[in-house]
Design a protein around this motif. Sequence first.
Motif, PDB file in Angstrom:
ATOM      1  N   ASP A  83       7.072  -1.623   0.406  1.00 41.43           N
ATOM      2  CA  ASP A  83       7.664  -2.806  -0.184  1.00 41.43           C
ATOM      3  C   ASP A  83       8.591  -3.470   0.826  1.00 41.43           C
ATOM      4  O   ASP A  83       8.598  -3.115   2.000  1.00 41.43           O
ATOM      5  CB  ASP A  83       8.423  -2.426  -1.462  1.00 41.43           C
ATOM      6  CG  ASP A  83       9.469  -1.367  -1.171  1.00 41.43           C
ATOM      7  OD1 ASP A  83       9.647  -1.014   0.029  1.00 41.43           O
ATOM      8  OD2 ASP A  83      10.120  -0.901  -2.119  1.00 41.43           O
ATOM      9  N   HIS A 130      -2.793  -6.119  -1.660  1.00 40.45           N
ATOM     10  CA  HIS A 130      -1.934  -5.398  -2.607  1.00 40.45           C
ATOM     11  C   HIS A 130      -0.719  -6.199  -2.998  1.00 40.45           C
ATOM     12  O   HIS A 130       0.015  -5.836  -3.894  1.00 40.45           O
ATOM     13  CB  HIS A 130      -1.436  -4.083  -1.999  1.00 40.45           C
ATOM     14  CG  HIS A 130      -2.534  -3.261  -1.411  1.00 40.45           C
ATOM     15  ND1 HIS A 130      -3.567  -2.787  -2.164  1.00 40.45           N
ATOM     16  CD2 HIS A 130      -2.759  -2.841  -0.148  1.00 40.45           C
ATOM     17  CE1 HIS A 130      -4.398  -2.107  -1.387  1.00 40.45           C
ATOM     18  NE2 HIS A 130      -3.931  -2.121  -0.155  1.00 40.45           N
ATOM     19  N   TYR A 162      10.881  -1.087   2.611  1.00 41.94           N
ATOM     20  CA  TYR A 162      10.161  -0.242   3.559  1.00 41.94           C
ATOM     21  C   TYR A 162       9.904  -0.997   4.857  1.00 41.94           C
ATOM     22  O   TYR A 162      10.164  -0.511   5.962  1.00 41.94           O
ATOM     23  CB  TYR A 162       8.849   0.237   2.946  1.00 41.94           C
ATOM     24  CG  TYR A 162       7.945   0.870   3.972  1.00 41.94           C
ATOM     25  CD1 TYR A 162       8.177   2.177   4.394  1.00 41.94           C
ATOM     26  CD2 TYR A 162       6.894   0.162   4.546  1.00 41.94           C
ATOM     27  CE1 TYR A 162       7.380   2.745   5.357  1.00 41.94           C
ATOM     28  CE2 TYR A 162       6.092   0.721   5.499  1.00 41.94           C
ATOM     29  CZ  TYR A 162       6.328   2.026   5.911  1.00 41.94           C
ATOM     30  OH  TYR A 162       5.545   2.590   6.863  1.00 41.94           O
ATOM     31  N   SER A 178       0.842  -1.199   0.000  1.00 37.42           N
ATOM     32  CA  SER A 178       0.000   0.000   0.000  1.00 37.42           C
ATOM     33  C   SER A 178       0.877   1.250   0.000  1.00 37.42           C
ATOM     34  O   SER A 178       2.070   1.197   0.265  1.00 37.42           O
ATOM     35  CB  SER A 178      -0.911  -0.008   1.227  1.00 37.42           C
ATOM     36  OG  SER A 178      -0.128   0.139   2.387  1.00 37.42           O
ATOM     37  N   GLU A 179       0.253   2.356  -0.264  1.00 40.91           N
ATOM     38  CA  GLU A 179       0.958   3.645  -0.282  1.00 40.91           C
ATOM     39  C   GLU A 179       0.910   4.231   1.121  1.00 40.91           C
ATOM     40  O   GLU A 179      -0.171   4.344   1.705  1.00 40.91           O
ATOM     41  CB  GLU A 179       0.242   4.576  -1.278  1.00 40.91           C
ATOM     42  CG  GLU A 179       0.793   5.969  -1.317  1.00 40.91           C
ATOM     43  CD  GLU A 179       1.745   6.166  -2.493  1.00 40.91           C
ATOM     44  OE1 GLU A 179       2.191   5.160  -3.067  1.00 40.91           O
ATOM     45  OE2 GLU A 179       2.018   7.322  -2.814  1.00 40.91           O
ATOM     46  N   ARG A 180       2.079   4.548   1.674  1.00 38.37           N
ATOM     47  CA  ARG A 180       2.123   5.101   3.032  1.00 38.37           C
ATOM     48  C   ARG A 180       2.404   6.582   2.952  1.00 38.37           C
ATOM     49  O   ARG A 180       3.280   7.018   2.197  1.00 38.37           O
ATOM     50  CB  ARG A 180       3.234   4.448   3.868  1.00 38.37           C
ATOM     51  CG  ARG A 180       3.343   2.957   3.706  1.00 38.37           C
ATOM     52  CD  ARG A 180       2.101   2.211   4.118  1.00 38.37           C
ATOM     53  NE  ARG A 180       1.853   2.268   5.554  1.00 38.37           N
ATOM     54  CZ  ARG A 180       0.697   1.914   6.112  1.00 38.37           C
ATOM     55  NH1 ARG A 180      -0.317   1.529   5.342  1.00 38.37           N
ATOM     56  NH2 ARG A 180       0.537   1.965   7.400  1.00 38.37           N
ATOM     57  N   SER A 181       1.703   7.388   3.738  1.00 46.98           N
ATOM     58  CA  SER A 181       2.058   8.810   3.793  1.00 46.98           C
ATOM     59  C   SER A 181       2.533   9.145   5.206  1.00 46.98           C
ATOM     60  O   SER A 181       1.962   8.696   6.195  1.00 46.98           O
ATOM     61  CB  SER A 181       0.878   9.687   3.394  1.00 46.98           C
ATOM     62  OG  SER A 181      -0.274   9.264   4.069  1.00 46.98           O
ATOM     63  N   LEU A 241       5.997   3.504  -1.036  1.00 50.05           N
ATOM     64  CA  LEU A 241       5.289   2.258  -1.231  1.00 50.05           C
ATOM     65  C   LEU A 241       5.806   1.254  -0.202  1.00 50.05           C
ATOM     66  O   LEU A 241       7.002   1.145   0.019  1.00 50.05           O
ATOM     67  CB  LEU A 241       5.558   1.740  -2.653  1.00 50.05           C
ATOM     68  CG  LEU A 241       4.699   0.546  -3.068  1.00 50.05           C
ATOM     69  CD1 LEU A 241       3.248   0.985  -3.322  1.00 50.05           C
ATOM     70  CD2 LEU A 241       5.287  -0.125  -4.290  1.00 50.05           C
ATOM     71  N   ARG A 276       5.978  10.228   1.085  1.00 49.68           N
ATOM     72  CA  ARG A 276       5.153   9.064   0.785  1.00 49.68           C
ATOM     73  C   ARG A 276       6.073   7.942   0.326  1.00 49.68           C
ATOM     74  O   ARG A 276       7.180   8.183  -0.145  1.00 49.68           O
ATOM     75  CB  ARG A 276       4.146   9.385  -0.330  1.00 49.68           C
ATOM     76  CG  ARG A 276       3.273  10.596  -0.046  1.00 49.68           C
ATOM     77  CD  ARG A 276       2.438  10.957  -1.275  1.00 49.68           C
ATOM     78  NE  ARG A 276       1.286  10.092  -1.423  1.00 49.68           N
ATOM     79  CZ  ARG A 276       0.153  10.251  -0.736  1.00 49.68           C
ATOM     80  NH1 ARG A 276       0.046  11.224   0.136  1.00 49.68           N
ATOM     81  NH2 ARG A 276      -0.853   9.435  -0.938  1.00 49.68           N
TER      82      ARG A 276
END
Lengths: 350, 282, 113, 556
Positions: A287, A335, A290, A274-277, A285, A283
């Motif tokens: 992965d 995802h 991360y 998912s996309e993290r902010s 991804l 921001r």
Amino acid sequence: MILSGLLNTLSVRGAGAPFLATGDGTFWLPVRASEAAGSVDNLFYFIFWISLFFFTLLMALLAIFAVRYRRRREGEEPEPSPSHNLAVEVVWTAIPVLLVAVIFWFGFQAYVDMSTPPLNAYQIQVTGQKWKWTFTYPNGYVDELLHVPADRPVQLVMTSQDVIHSLSIPAFRIKRDLVPGRYSKAWFTAVRPGDYDIYCAEYCGTQHSSMISTVKVLPPEEFDAWMLEHSDILSGLTPVEGGERVYNVLGCKQCHTLDGVAGVGPTFRDLFGSERSFKDGGRALADENYISSSVLDPQSQIVQGFEPVMPTFKGRIKDQEMTALIAFLKSLSEHAPGEEAPAAVGAGTP
Amino acid sequence: MSTPHEGRDEHAHPHLQHHFESMAQQYDSGKFGMWLFLVTEVLLFGGLFCAYAVYRANHPEIFAYAHQFLDKTLGGLNTLVLIVSSLTMAMAVRCAQLGQQRRLKQMLAATLLCACIFLGVKGVEYEHKWKHGLLWGTHYVPQGETVAPADAAGAATTAETTAAAAAAPADGGTTLPHAATGPQGLADHSQPGHGGASHGGHGPAGPAPRNVHLFFGIYFVMTGLHGIHVLAGMIAIVWLLRRSAAGEFGPEYFAPVDFVGLYWHLVDLIWIFLFPLLYLIH
Amino acid sequence: MSKHHEGPTYAHVVPVRTLLGVFGALMFLTILTYAVTYVDLGALNIWVALGIALVKGTLVALVFMHLLWDKKFYAVVLMSALLCVMIFIGIALLDSGQYQADLIPDFAPGIVQ
Amino acid sequence: MSTHDATAAPPAVGGENYLNCSHGFRSWIFTLDHKRIGVMYLASILSFFLLGGILALLIRTELLTPTRTLMSADDYNKVFTLHGAIMIFLFIIPGIPAALGNFVLPLMLGAKDVALPRLNLASYHLYLIGALIAVLSIVQGGVDAGWTFYAPYSTTTNTAVVTLTFGVFVLGFSSVFTGLNFIVTMHKMRPAGMGWFDMPLMLWALYATSIIQVLATPILGITMVLLIVERVMGIGIFDPALGGDPVLYQHFFWFYSHPAVYIMILPAMGIISEVISVFSRKHIFGYRAIAYSSIAIAAFSFLVWGHHMFTSGQSDLMNMIFSALTFSVSIPSAVKMFNWLSTMYKGSIRFDTPMIYALSFMFLFGIGGLTGLFLGSLATDVHLHDTYFVVAHFHYVMFGGTVIAFLAGLHYWWPKMFGRMYDEKWGRISAIIISVGFNITFFTQFVMGSQGMPRRYYAYVDKFEPYHVISSIGSYLMAAGFFMTAWYLVKSLYRGRPAPANPWGGASMEWQAASPPVLHNFTDEPVGGDPYDYSNQDYDPATGGYVLRKPEVSDR
């Protein structure tokens, strides 16, 4: 009793076999489950009987005087008696001096034994933090319960992550503060298999009284078997199962749920891919890199809406465990690519 | 109700309190009380000296490195100023004992002036530390940019106390070699690993050790508490000036001047130890 | 000394000459202690500096603070305070020196860099 | 002068005395009279004793069950912190010296006032200011650091630590000024003919106390200052997160706080020396030994602070030294016990309320002192440290010792302070109730502690529940005793029989003043002499008090 206490305290030397090595609790003292407990208890009762003797003597005299010399009518004058007597005063100064010198000496001797671990002691690292204990074994296995073998000297090397804590095991008669910024040490030889309480004895805040754990004393062969089983937490498991095990054992589950509802930290459901902010506006991804960096350096990227409270797991999680954990996270996420985890993860971690 | 006044003469001094029999008893009591108070002051600072000793003994490298940012000459100047003030205070006590009213006022005023100079110089030093981020704890953020000594002097002229302003820039000029040490040391710090540079003949400082901020923590607490004591002494001296203007002191009654004097000498005495411990580390 | 003046009956008046003499000595010692830092004496430097400070302090206490002429008991009081400080510093130093080996080197997570 | 005037002073209730010589709020709050300052101190410390006592009852009630009973864990932590801080800094430390000592010290010297009355008043004002600041911390939401304020917990918790520690700092000044004043008074205000060894032992005790107050309290002051700058500015001396040393904090703290224990207990011992002798109607046994032991305790008290740190990470070397030195302090205390007991031997003992309290003191302090041996000895201390054993030990010494002695002194000098006799029957009953309740409350805690129950626990393991329940019941009984005491003491102020000048037959000089004393204490110069010589007094059934017999008293 006094005499036997005296003799036994005298006889306690290092890892020798002291009198009263194990035993059930008494009215005053809890169960004795370590070697040192024997010498501490002997000293305790030595002081106890001396105290009781003198206390009884003094209070008996007090009562006798109070009754015998009570004023029967107002204005009655006492019979003359001396207002000082040097000989008596010297004697009753000298006797306590001798007694406390003896008590000091025994206390000191037993303490030296308690603070000098044998060289072959089995070392376990202890970390205290608000409000839990973490025990790390020589092979890197981490647990919140303390398992120790019986009849083998064990040394605890302890430090604290935040404030001062104090590891207290009444059944072993040991207690030592964990001071942030330094290592403190304690050792014992447990002699009686069973479960005993571990308390935090130095006030450390809200949950101070819940900072309780258990020491499980196992017979040596059982301990070895237990250790073997736990030395490789991933053995015989698929990566996803192993990851789940890591998730449970390393304590991820305390803050990260699997059901999609955020806890102290973000939920793990659907996290991977998912996309993290972040708080600082960045921001990324979610992965493999991360995940790896948020486990090893949690403060570097704080996801929006959460506090920077996660401790680092650097040094506490092995590469294979990280791989397994990522596999587990992938299995929870829609995802995720849906394929097996790539072989190499954690690239770029130190 | 008849309160017996045996032992007291009929013409008791107006400053003699009812429960004393003579001015001598009253003076002795006050003086003894003052000495006991000084004892508590010694112990108060004793605690700080203890913290100093523990950190100095266990982390000598911090002290050896960080003291270079202190200006020895300003510290020395302040020491001299305090010694002058101690002399004038001792003279003031003497004048009060002898009833020399005019000189008493002059001496007290001189002491007060010295105290102002001391605080002024202190202010210049503090400002310098502030500008360069040489502060305590997490506020210790040394600024890498070199600052010309002229800057410090320029800033000092804006200081309020004229005496201090007069003293500081002049001094700033004379401390050129040393003032150069500070910024150079700072430059060093900003590039860890670049050690070995010589510092105005002080020998190499090497790269900054860890936890240098501890020195500044101790420095600010010690000099800060001392500064507060100087301030309290100044208030006491102003009080003495007002009373001496009314001509209250003389051979029979000079106790307040004497007691404030004792206090002032103690403040001086503490600085006598602070100066070498903080500024003159080798 | 104070025979010519109307001095107090119950306290000593210090002559001006004595005061000035002590003042001169203090000034000299201050400059000396400053100068001595330019000579490298190794570990001795701090003891020389403290020694000079001790001499200066003693002068201040004895003359400016009248201890020389006052009741000896005040000196006893002052010494007992110093003794107390010495005990405190001595034991704190002794203890902290003993446990240095247990410290985690340069532990200061609150300090960045 | 005639003896008649000095001893047969009219019962001063009705006559002019220090209580009624002037009126109005300002005549009290700005008074320089040591007696009024003593009475104001008394009222203040008793108010804070009530507050601390209510907090204690909250603690005991919370501990009735192993989990939540009344309040949350955070509230509990604040309650025990405030209980400790208030009881120690606002009640026990100023309790005997500043309240009772202020009142009786000049009277015992036959003086008109303390040497530095304005400083005395300043001390009281500082006490009030400090106390108000400390109490302000409750308004700000309380403090949860424990009364010891150990770093780094105290430097990181988000409660009102700064307010409370600043209050303690101000209170320290108050304590220093009281001690300083007493020392000067005893040096400079003793009447001609009264040598050091002619002083009542209460004064020796106060002298020893004052030495500690002057020498130790400044270290508390600097500790509090450093803690405040640590919190406010982050100076890093004690906070390990900034490279500081938290064990050093403990050295700082205990360098004051251990001697402070003797600030609390020494004056209590002074009271017991007076009461035992007077109510046994016998010269105190071994006067010099008791006097010297007070000074010895004061001296040793500076050398034993490390015994609070046996498990803290203090080095083994220091542990050994401090353990050895700790035992040294037990000797003078033991000597005092033996002397008091010998004083009763062949006496003519009267069991009035103060004496009941004194006997109770010997019982409780005996237990408190002897259990100290377990804690001074290294090996046993490791097991007992920070458990309820320690809690019980210091309550036996501080409460069973100091508070019980304070009550003895309060009842002993109550007629002198207010000119009224309280109800003797209720006095004895409540003294016994308090002692019994005390033992029920705290003796169980010894057992709990040696079984391993750690202190400052909000929730506990089930096996300790019976002990906690017994302990709490005892505390309620004790509270009942205290309310009873408050009731009959207050009643005595209005309905009490007028007190004679010397109701107990005391031979020290305060009993030659009227009850209550006049503004400047004595209408006639008091007669000096041995403060423990009762041979020249007669019981006067008319007033229920004692009068001096011979017209002339030999001045030893």
